[in-house]
Write a protein that holds these residues in place. Structure first.
Motif, PDB file in Angstrom:
ATOM      1  N   ASP A   1      38.311  13.535  44.616  1.00 29.16           N
ATOM      2  CA  ASP A   1      38.079  14.870  45.166  1.00 29.16           C
ATOM      3  C   ASP A   1      36.632  15.281  44.928  1.00 29.16           C
ATOM      4  OD1 ASP A   1      38.011  17.540  45.855  1.00 29.16           O
ATOM      5  OD2 ASP A   1      39.931  18.039  44.918  1.00 29.16           O
ATOM      6  N   SER A   2      35.839  15.302  46.000  1.00 28.24           N
ATOM      7  CA  SER A   2      34.417  15.625  45.856  1.00 28.24           C
ATOM      8  C   SER A   2      34.194  17.011  45.279  1.00 28.24           C
ATOM      9  CB  SER A   2      33.711  15.515  47.211  1.00 28.24           C
ATOM     10  OG  SER A   2      33.574  14.160  47.591  1.00 28.24           O
ATOM     11  N   SER A   3      35.119  17.938  45.527  1.00 30.19           N
ATOM     12  CA  SER A   3      34.937  19.300  45.017  1.00 30.19           C
ATOM     13  C   SER A   3      35.061  19.369  43.505  1.00 30.19           C
ATOM     14  CB  SER A   3      35.954  20.246  45.656  1.00 30.19           C
ATOM     15  OG  SER A   3      37.270  19.977  45.192  1.00 30.19           O
ATOM     16  N   LEU A   4      35.614  18.313  42.887  1.00 35.11           N
ATOM     17  CA  LEU A   4      35.780  18.283  41.434  1.00 35.11           C
ATOM     18  C   LEU A   4      34.713  17.433  40.742  1.00 35.11           C
ATOM     19  CD1 LEU A   4      39.670  17.984  41.175  1.00 35.11           C
ATOM     20  CD2 LEU A   4      38.250  20.045  41.054  1.00 35.11           C
ATOM     21  N   VAL A   5      33.840  16.819  41.512  1.00 36.18           N
ATOM     22  CA  VAL A   5      32.719  16.062  40.935  1.00 36.18           C
ATOM     23  C   VAL A   5      31.626  17.046  40.536  1.00 36.18           C
ATOM     24  CG1 VAL A   5      30.901  14.365  41.367  1.00 36.18           C
ATOM     25  CG2 VAL A   5      33.200  13.997  42.300  1.00 36.18           C
TER      26      VAL A   5
END
Length: 373
Positions: free
Chosen positions: A259-263
């Motif tokens: 999940d890119s939003s959690l990187v």
């Protein structure tokens, strides 16, 4: 005698200082520019000197309970073969661990609750407009139109400190180091019971850290030529690709990065203010004075130590310039060692040389940090 202090910034350094000063019986106002007083949901690693400083603040047991205690660090290849093991040093007593992984939100909760319980007057969504000093006090006007008079103003407002620029000028600015750091929370496998740092990755290193019984996090520190802007929707894909060479546990953890939003990605910046960090009745602490990269895992520890030392000193009935000079004597060389040592590790990662010795420098750091603050 110091009776009333303003702290500008409600991060690790500001909150630790508030706790130390309130325990010393000093009135504390703290202003924090964020209206939503939250922090990134990422993890940090801390060593024995952090735990010792938390013990001085009376909250070490809470910190340990909220994180994952362990002992030492392993250096491994990208394929999981151990090349060095460095035991932790028990700096906070035999009953407490030498190392601790914990989530930043968990640490923030502990610090903020302790500061509030001790009577810190916290005001969110505001900062200062002006600081005017005379021989006896500092008068601060705030962005909500109010003002206050203080014996000391502590700038704990981070690497891009407004206090630093306003009081000391714009010449002292953080510099991009050439690397960036990537972090992502994952489910903790049973095998992840100490900090693991994997060497051999071009331009940097990767690793994994336990945070709790259930959680850990994957980290990557790597060269970022030109300080690029990475597309927000591609962060997970880029992170996984950078770990392609890994096998074993790191490969398993890599597949959880979805999940890119959690990187959480940020370019690495560093700053070491020349001494002194004080001017009149204004003092800089934490990242505002000595922002380090995460290579030695000491950023949070140095900020907490700043607060502990200041709390000790301000209990004495001596002239403020004398106390602030002693603060510098106790803090400057120690923080300088961390900033410069962290930069050296990053330089070795980007430009390997035969004399590069990350385990050796890490071991030396632990010995230095074991000394009294």
């Amino acid at each position: 005698m110091i009776r009333k202090v303003l702290i500008i910034g409600g991060g690790i350094g500001g909150l630790s200082t508030a706790i130390a000063l309130r325990k010393a019986g000093i009135d504390v106002d703290l202003v924090e520019i964020k209206t939503d007083w939250k922090v990134y949901h990422v993890g940090i690693i801390v060593q024995g000197n952090f735990i010792r400083a938390m013990a001085a603040l009376g909250i070490a047991d809470k910190a340990v309970a909220a994180g994952f205690p362990y002992f030492g660090v392993k250096f491994q290849t990208l394929h999981g073969h151990t090349v060095a093991e460095i035991p932790g040093i028990p700096m906070a007593g035999p009953q407490l661990p030498t190392d601790l992984g914990m989530g930043r939100p968990a640490l923030h909760k502990i610090l903020s609750e302790a500061a509030l319980e001790l009577g810190t007057n916290v005001r969110l969504g505001m900062t200062f407009n002006e600081i005017q000093q005379n021989e006896n006090s500092a008068t601060v006007t705030f962005t909500d139109g109010t003002s206050g008079e203080y014996d000391l103003v502590v700038g704990a407002d981070g690497v891009h400190s407004k206090v630093r620029s306003r009081v000391f000028g714009d010449e002292h600015q953080p510099k991009f180091t050439g690397q960036g750091v990537w972090r992502y929370n994952v489910r903790r496998p049973a095998a992840l019971d100490v900090a693991v740092l994997c060497v051999g990755l071009e331009g940097g290193k990767c690793g994994a850290i336990p945070l709790s019984e259930d959680m850990g996090y994957v980290l990557l520190v790597q060269a970022e030529p030109g300080n690029p802007h990475h597309p927000a929707d591609k962060l997970a894909e880029i992170f996984r690709q950078r770990l392609d060479a890994c096998t074993g546990m790191m490969a398993e953890l890599r597949e959880q990065i979805t999940d890119s939003s959690l990187v959480i990605y940020r370019p690495l910046e560093a700053l070491l203010m020349p001494a002194p960090w004080h001017k009149g009745r204004v003092l800089l602490i934490g990242d505002a004075a000595h922002a380090t990269t995460p290579h030695l895992g000491q950023g949070a520890a140095q900020a907490v130590e700043d607060g502990v030392v200041l709390g000790e000193l301000l209990q004495r009935d001596e002239a403020l310039p004398v106390l602030l000079d002693e603060f510098m004597e106790r803090r400057f060389e120690r923080c300088k060692f961390i900033v410069e040592g962290s930069l050296q590790l990053g330089e070795w990662e980007m430009n390997p040389t035969p004399e590069a010795d990350a385990p050796g420098l890490t071991k030396k750091m632990l010995g230095v940090m074991a000394q009294p603050i």
